[in-house]
Motif scaffolding. Structure first.
Motif, PDB file in Angstrom:
ATOM      1  N   UNK A  73      -4.210  -1.130  -2.260  1.00 25.61           N
ATOM      2  CA  UNK A  73      -5.501  -1.195  -1.573  1.00 25.61           C
ATOM      3  C   UNK A  73      -5.710  -2.551  -0.908  1.00 25.61           C
ATOM      4  N   UNK A  74      -5.305  -3.617  -1.594  1.00 25.55           N
ATOM      5  CA  UNK A  74      -5.527  -4.955  -1.049  1.00 25.55           C
ATOM      6  C   UNK A  74      -4.389  -5.418  -0.152  1.00 25.55           C
ATOM      7  N   UNK A  75      -3.329  -4.607  -0.083  1.00 18.85           N
ATOM      8  CA  UNK A  75      -2.235  -4.939   0.835  1.00 18.85           C
ATOM      9  C   UNK A  75      -2.392  -4.247   2.187  1.00 18.85           C
TER      10      UNK A  75
ATOM     11  N   UNK B  93     -14.021  -5.431   9.418  1.00 19.02           N
ATOM     12  CA  UNK B  93     -13.739  -6.170   8.186  1.00 19.02           C
ATOM     13  C   UNK B  93     -14.711  -5.789   7.077  1.00 19.02           C
ATOM     14  N   UNK B  94     -15.984  -5.630   7.417  1.00 21.00           N
ATOM     15  CA  UNK B  94     -16.980  -5.260   6.415  1.00 21.00           C
ATOM     16  C   UNK B  94     -16.721  -3.893   5.823  1.00 21.00           C
ATOM     17  N   UNK B  95     -16.405  -2.911   6.679  1.00 20.41           N
ATOM     18  CA  UNK B  95     -16.128  -1.563   6.187  1.00 20.41           C
ATOM     19  C   UNK B  95     -14.865  -1.556   5.322  1.00 20.41           C
ATOM     20  N   UNK B  96     -13.851  -2.335   5.720  1.00 20.16           N
ATOM     21  CA  UNK B  96     -12.603  -2.384   4.939  1.00 20.16           C
ATOM     22  C   UNK B  96     -12.856  -2.940   3.546  1.00 20.16           C
ATOM     23  N   UNK B  97     -13.624  -4.008   3.426  1.00 17.57           N
ATOM     24  CA  UNK B  97     -13.920  -4.600   2.114  1.00 17.57           C
ATOM     25  C   UNK B  97     -14.702  -3.614   1.251  1.00 17.57           C
ATOM     26  N   UNK B  98     -15.703  -2.965   1.848  1.00 15.26           N
ATOM     27  CA  UNK B  98     -16.517  -2.010   1.091  1.00 15.26           C
ATOM     28  C   UNK B  98     -15.671  -0.826   0.615  1.00 15.26           C
ATOM     29  N   UNK B  99     -14.783  -0.312   1.477  1.00 11.92           N
ATOM     30  CA  UNK B  99     -13.936   0.812   1.095  1.00 11.92           C
ATOM     31  C   UNK B  99     -12.965   0.436  -0.011  1.00 11.92           C
TER      32      UNK B  99
ATOM     33  N   UNK C  73     -13.355  -1.769  -2.404  1.00 15.18           N
ATOM     34  CA  UNK C  73     -14.069  -1.849  -3.681  1.00 15.18           C
ATOM     35  C   UNK C  73     -14.466  -0.457  -4.177  1.00 15.18           C
ATOM     36  N   UNK C  74     -14.942   0.406  -3.274  1.00 12.65           N
ATOM     37  CA  UNK C  74     -15.330   1.748  -3.680  1.00 12.65           C
ATOM     38  C   UNK C  74     -14.143   2.545  -4.215  1.00 12.65           C
ATOM     39  N   UNK C  75     -13.023   2.483  -3.503  1.00 14.63           N
ATOM     40  CA  UNK C  75     -11.838   3.218  -3.946  1.00 14.63           C
ATOM     41  C   UNK C  75     -11.317   2.688  -5.273  1.00 14.63           C
ATOM     42  N   UNK C  76     -11.417   1.381  -5.473  1.00 15.55           N
ATOM     43  CA  UNK C  76     -10.979   0.793  -6.737  1.00 15.55           C
ATOM     44  C   UNK C  76     -11.857   1.280  -7.885  1.00 15.55           C
ATOM     45  N   UNK C  77     -13.169   1.318  -7.663  1.00 22.28           N
ATOM     46  CA  UNK C  77     -14.098   1.805  -8.697  1.00 22.28           C
ATOM     47  C   UNK C  77     -13.840   3.273  -8.989  1.00 22.28           C
TER      48      UNK C  77
ATOM     49  N   UNK D  27       3.651   3.522   0.659  1.00 20.99           N
ATOM     50  CA  UNK D  27       3.636   4.129   1.997  1.00 20.99           C
ATOM     51  C   UNK D  27       2.318   3.884   2.713  1.00 20.99           C
ATOM     52  N   UNK D  28       1.179   4.090   2.028  1.00 20.20           N
ATOM     53  CA  UNK D  28      -0.077   3.872   2.742  1.00 20.20           C
ATOM     54  C   UNK D  28      -0.387   2.386   2.892  1.00 20.20           C
ATOM     55  N   UNK D  29       0.169   1.548   1.996  1.00 15.75           N
ATOM     56  CA  UNK D  29      -0.059   0.104   2.135  1.00 15.75           C
ATOM     57  C   UNK D  29       0.673  -0.463   3.338  1.00 15.75           C
ATOM     58  N   UNK D  30       1.777   0.166   3.744  1.00 15.70           N
ATOM     59  CA  UNK D  30       2.608  -0.340   4.828  1.00 15.70           C
ATOM     60  C   UNK D  30       2.331   0.333   6.166  1.00 15.70           C
ATOM     61  N   UNK D  31       1.290   1.166   6.235  1.00 13.77           N
ATOM     62  CA  UNK D  31       0.949   1.800   7.509  1.00 13.77           C
ATOM     63  C   UNK D  31       0.566   0.738   8.519  1.00 13.77           C
TER      64      UNK D  31
END
Length: 228
Positions: free
Chosen positions: A17-19, A73-79, A81-85, A223-227
């Motif tokens: 997620x963070x990559x 950038x804002x939407x990426x950070x929010x997503x 955190x949400x996906x991690x939770x 795979x999704x981290x390297x898109x």
């Protein structure tokens, strides 16, 4: 699937997620999480409901990052955190507290040779994971109690709603400390820590299917981290 594999997949998913650097990768990550929830027969609505405790923090981070770096950038950070939770909530929904505690103890058992209290650490971490859905339940109960006393959570404007939700923090923390006190009393009554050698009813070994599932999951996360 063993709890050790689930924890390993959660770690790989969190790192991925963070990559990932774009919204497409985060969209694929969300789809992957929804697929796992479907296979595990965990309703997505349940994850959305139990993750309510994090939405206020996500909203704050969204506004801050939009103001500092722009909408993308804002939407990426929010997503992220949400996906991690939601991924953490999915782990607790698919595993029992005993399974998570034993899996963490086995994964970190080599650190016990250095004199570190591995059992106490893993128990604390597994309890923290278990308290995540309880936090949502406690928040809902406190919100209902405040609403019955006239608190304006709807139709009072953004500032009014934020102030009303801010007033929930003190009773929410009091309720959580009350739960923690009851849990500590229950563990003490069951003589937790009296034996120096930990025992477990879970005799499951790491099988070939577990290794295959872990490999497939890690590859999917990479795979999704390297898109691009």
């Amino acid at each position: 699937m063993g709890a050790r594999v689930k924890i390993g997949l959660l770690v790989a998913y969190s790192v991925a997620l963070f990559c990932t650097e774009n919204l497409l990768g985060l969209g694929v990550a969300a789809a992957l999480l929804a697929a796992v929830a479907s296979v595990g027969d965990v309703p997505v609505a349940r994850l959305l409901r139990e993750g309510a405790f994090a939405y206020l923090i996500v909203g704050f981070l969204l506004v801050y990052n939009v103001a500092a770096s722009g909408w993308l950038a804002g939407i990426a950070v929010a997503l992220r955190l949400l996906l991690l939770v939601w991924a953490s909530l999915l782990l607790t929904a698919l595993s029992t507290l005993a399974e998570l505690s034993e899996a963490l103890r086995r994964l970190l058992s080599p650190l016990g040779c250095l004199g570190l209290p591995v059992r106490d650490f893993t128990m604390s971490l597994s309890i923290a994971l278990r308290f995540m859905p309880l936090l949502s339940e406690e928040l809902g109960a406190v919100r209902a109690a405040q609403a019955s006393r006239g608190a304006a959570f709807e139709g009072a404007g953004l500032v009014g709603r934020l102030r009303a939700y801010g007033d929930l923090m003190v009773p929410l923390l009091v309720g959580l400390f009350r739960r923690a006190d009851r849990l500590a009393s229950a563990m003490e009554a069951r003589c937790y820590g009296a034996s120096g050698v930990p025992t477990s009813l879970d005799g499951r070994r790491f099988a070939f299917g577990d290794g295959a599932a872990l490999l497939v999951g890690v590859v999917a996360c990479a795979a999704f981290a390297l898109i691009p």
